[in-house]
Motif scaffolding. Structure first.
Motif, PDB file in Angstrom:
ATOM      1  N   CYS A  35       0.830  -1.209   0.000  1.00 25.62           N
ATOM      2  CA  CYS A  35       0.000   0.000   0.000  1.00 25.62           C
ATOM      3  C   CYS A  35       0.864   1.258   0.000  1.00 25.62           C
ATOM      4  O   CYS A  35       0.576   2.217  -0.725  1.00 25.62           O
ATOM      5  N   LEU A  39       0.770   4.158  -2.765  1.00 35.05           N
ATOM      6  CA  LEU A  39       0.186   5.442  -2.391  1.00 35.05           C
ATOM      7  C   LEU A  39       1.207   6.503  -2.015  1.00 35.05           C
ATOM      8  O   LEU A  39       0.934   7.687  -2.126  1.00 35.05           O
ATOM      9  N   CYS A  81      -6.254   0.551  -3.009  1.00 36.03           N
ATOM     10  CA  CYS A  81      -5.251   1.563  -3.372  1.00 36.03           C
ATOM     11  C   CYS A  81      -5.609   2.223  -4.698  1.00 36.03           C
ATOM     12  O   CYS A  81      -5.523   3.453  -4.826  1.00 36.03           O
TER      13      CYS A  81
END
Length: 187
Positions: A35, A39, A81
């Motif tokens: 993640c 991100l 995500c």
């Protein structure tokens, strides 16, 4: 490992909620890192990883135990995500000037590691630049590049996670690598 996971899943399905905690402990760091790499934000990565576990727990009864749990949980997290990326607009550019300064840009706000040897500093800068450039890739390339090169997952598992044909994954890895190479240029 898969047998242990399936045993814990069966225990959860029978009502032993503590067994899910063991599953979380096994996967939390890898899931967070996927993640984070997609991100680029620690807070968002923590939120999405937590949301992925909540969704996995809520939908555990739909999990096919003939498949790998890791693939399933990574698919959930990757989809979350991607949804976050689509909803989010870029917060800032590293080239943008810091308000209230004369000529300082956001690059100057990146923490410097003064005690490290020159080679280590260069390596860190390269990694940061690559991570930044991965973050600029279109999400369809960002997800496959992250899963392939950062998590070192096999192409078939990436195809399973993203629910894409293997050929599509291979093409996106190739095109994503080319796009990344063009973005980085000569470092």
């Amino acid at each position: 490992m898969d047998e242990l996971i399936n045993k814990r899943i069966n225990e959860v399905l029978k009502g032993n909620q503590d067994s899910f905690e063991e599953i979380v402990i096994l996967f939390q760091h890898r899931l967070y890192h996927v993640c984070y790499r997609m991100l680029g934000s620690r807070e968002e990565a923590q939120d999405i990883a937590q949301e992925a576990f909540v969704r996995a727990y809520s939908n555990l009864h739909t999990f096919d135990q003939k498949r790998k749990f890791s693939t399933w949980i990574f698919r959930i997290a990757t989809n979350l995500c991607i949804d976050r990326i689509r909803k989010k607009k870029p917060d800032y550019s590293l080239d943008a000037q810091v308000p209230g300064t004369e000529g300082l840009d956001m690059y100057s706000q990146i923490a410097a590691a003064e005690d490290l040897p020159e080679e280590e500093v260069e390596r860190m800068e390269t990694q940061e630049r690559v991570q930044y450039e991965i973050g600029r890739l279109p999400e369809k390339y960002r997800s496959v590049i992250t899963l392939r090169y950062m998590e070192e997952l096999p192409l078939q598992e990436i195809a399973d996670i993203l629910d894409l044909p293997l050929g599509t994954v291979k093409t996106r890895v190739h095109r994503g690598r080319d796009a990344l190479r063009k973005q980085i240029g000569t470092m």
